[in-house]
Write a protein that holds these residues in place. Structure first.
Motif, short mmCIF file in Angstrom:
data_model
loop_
_atom_site.label_atom_id
_atom_site.label_comp_id
_atom_site.label_asym_id
_atom_site.label_seq_id
_atom_site.Cartn_x
_atom_site.Cartn_y
_atom_site.Cartn_z
N ARG A 75 -0.73 -3.78 -6.87
CA ARG A 75 -0.95 -2.36 -6.65
C ARG A 75 -1.64 -1.75 -7.85
NH1 ARG A 75 0.38 -0.04 -1.76
NH2 ARG A 75 2.27 -1.31 -1.82
N ASN B 180 -0.91 4.02 -6.25
CA ASN B 180 0.40 4.64 -6.31
C ASN B 180 0.39 5.61 -7.47
OD1 ASN B 180 1.25 3.02 -4.24
ND2 ASN B 180 3.11 2.31 -5.27
N VAL C 54 2.38 7.77 -9.96
CA VAL C 54 3.76 7.69 -10.44
C VAL C 54 3.93 8.53 -11.70
CG1 VAL C 54 4.13 5.42 -9.43
CG2 VAL C 54 3.27 5.60 -11.77
N PHE D 242 -1.75 1.46 -10.18
CA PHE D 242 -0.87 2.56 -10.51
C PHE D 242 -1.62 3.61 -11.34
CE2 PHE D 242 2.01 -0.98 -9.82
CZ PHE D 242 3.03 -0.41 -9.07
N THR E 57 7.94 8.09 -7.74
CA THR E 57 6.64 7.93 -7.10
C THR E 57 6.25 9.20 -6.37
OG1 THR E 57 7.07 5.56 -6.81
CG2 THR E 57 5.32 6.53 -5.48
N THR F 296 12.41 5.34 -10.83
CA THR F 296 11.30 5.22 -9.89
C THR F 296 10.95 6.62 -9.40
OG1 THR F 296 11.97 3.02 -9.19
CG2 THR F 296 10.53 4.23 -7.71
N SER G 15 2.36 6.95 -2.46
CA SER G 15 2.16 5.51 -2.33
C SER G 15 0.91 5.22 -1.52
CB SER G 15 3.37 4.85 -1.64
OG SER G 15 4.54 5.03 -2.39
N ASP G 16 0.13 4.23 -2.00
CA ASP G 16 -1.07 3.81 -1.30
C ASP G 16 -1.96 4.99 -0.91
OD1 ASP G 16 -2.71 1.79 -0.35
OD2 ASP G 16 -1.89 1.89 1.68
N ARG G 17 -2.10 5.92 -1.87
CA ARG G 17 -2.92 7.11 -1.64
C ARG G 17 -4.37 6.82 -2.04
NH1 ARG G 17 -1.30 12.52 -1.58
NH2 ARG G 17 0.70 11.69 -0.88
#
Length: 409
Positions: A294, A332, A334, A296, A342, A340, A345-347
């Motif tokens: 991923r 992601n 963050v 980040f 976040t 965690t 996600s998966d934007r």
């Protein structure tokens, strides 16, 4: 808030980079014109009845925002003595403030009544105490739980049978018994279904229940249908059709008033609807981490500043204001908290680089008011942009602020 021909995002013509340069990052920014527009839309939708807006200020208690609400004719709904005092500091008279508690100590209710606020009684024990304490010398509203489930998330549904809020409509006989016993002056009935309600049907359903219940109270002046109107979180998002809802509720309310025998006031208590779209949380990218699984994007903020994505799974549209025409990539997004945290996600965003300024939209409600000092982090500054001018309305916190209430230093 708008996009220019070059896809440059601005707030009343002011670029996020300019605001961050002047006031620092992270930064909450509110657009006063958006607040005015949302209030006007609600007033227009219910122009056919005697309607009053009560801003649910738990969503945003900045004094500058409260003063703006007062300026445009919006009154207040508060849920704590602190919010009541903030309303008075913003220039409201106590009789313009409704106190809607939820299982609070009774002395808080006494203080609110003695200050001149109108109380929404939310339990049978509180109703009994209110009668014993004030008899018929002070007016109040009763918060009815209509046992209707509606809302965008289980945590923000407040009218279903298992909700802690209000007195169940099934206990109407006991309510009437206590009211008669102490001759309590009931001037209104209140309910609040929940938040993020898109369709008109749940509003109509609870309105019918409240109108039917109201027939048992001969001295009413107010019917309060709460808030919960859906706002737009992403481009093309479906929202509450205020014109349709206004027409349908207005017709039902006029019919009820005719049957009741006189015209009553219709109250609404929007919070998010009035301020959510006005707000931006501007953050700065600290690290872009390309991981085998991923990509980040780390930013200089976290759940301590905007907890809604972690608490409710809420969606906040994110703009890369520094590189709006870059090639889109999945990320992601963050935070910097040691949990965690976040935001997304998966934007898919235009390529994000270290130092880029991202704008989290729809951050005007329950952003700063739910923020914290977790990890001994400072809460951001707040800025109000109105009439094209950006004004600091809350300074950024310092270490001294965090230590102010500690003893033995």
């Amino acid at each position: 808030m708008q996009l220019s021909d070059q896809n440059q995002y601005t707030i009343q013509g002011i670029a996020p980079a300019q605001l961050v340069e002047q006031f620092g990052s992270p930064l909450y920014v509110y657009d006063g014109q958006t607040i005015r527009r949302k209030a006007a839309a609600l007033q227009k939708a219910f122009s056919g009845v005697n309607m009053k807006i009560k801003f649910a200020c738990k969503s945003n208690t900045n004094l500058a925002v409260l003063r703006l609400m007062r300026e445009i004719g919006v009154e207040l709904d508060v849920v704590s003595p602190g919010e009541l005092e903030m309303g008075k500091l913003a220039g409201y008279q106590a009789n313009q403030i409704t106190f809607t508690p939820s299982g609070v100590p009774f002395y808080e209710v006494k203080e609110a009544v003695e200050a001149g606020a109108i109380v929404n009684v939310d339990s049978l024990p509180l109703l009994e105490w209110f009668g014993q304490t004030f008899g018929n010398t002070k007016p109040c509203l009763i918060r009815i739980k209509p046992n209707v489930a509606a809302g965008g998330h289980a945590k923000i549904m407040t009218a279903h049978a298992d909700s802690k809020f209000g007195i169940s409509v099934l206990l109407l006989d006991q309510i009437l018994e206590i009211v008669k016993k102490y001759d309590i002056k009931i001037i209104g009935l209140h309910q609040h279904t929940g938040s993020d309600i898109k369709d008109a049907e749940p509003f109509l359903k609870v309105a019918d229940i409240l109108f039917e219940t109201a027939k048992h109270f001969p001295d009413l002046e107010i019917v309060d249908l709460g808030g919960g109107f859906k706002v737009s979180y992403m481009p093309g998002d479906a929202i509450t059709d205020m014109e349709l809802l206004g027409n349908k509720i207005t017709a039902r309310f006029k019919k009820f008033c005719s049957e009741y025998g006189r015209e009553l006031q219709l109250w609404f208590e929007p919070g998010k609807f009035l301020v959510s779209e006005s707000g931006n949380l501007l953050v700065t990218t600290t690290v872009v981490k390309e991981d085998p699984a991923r990509n980040f994007v780390h930013v200089d903020s976290g759940l301590n500043h905007l907890i809604r994505p972690m608490m409710y799974g809420s969606y906040h549209h994110i703009l890369n204001t520094s590189n709006p025409t870059g090639e889109e990539k999945p990320y992601n997004v963050v935070g910097y908290i040691c949990e965690t945290d976040t935001f997304a996600s998966d934007r898919h965003l235009p390529e994000v680089r270290q130092g880029d300024i991202l704008a989290f939209l729809n951050a005007g409600a329950y952003g700063f008011t739910m923020s914290s000092n977790y990890n001994a982090r400072f809460r951001p500054a707040e800025v109000l942009v109105d009439n094209g001018e950006a004004r600091l309305v809350r300074r950024r916190e310092t270490l001294e602020d965090l230590l102010l209430t500690q003893q033995g230093l």
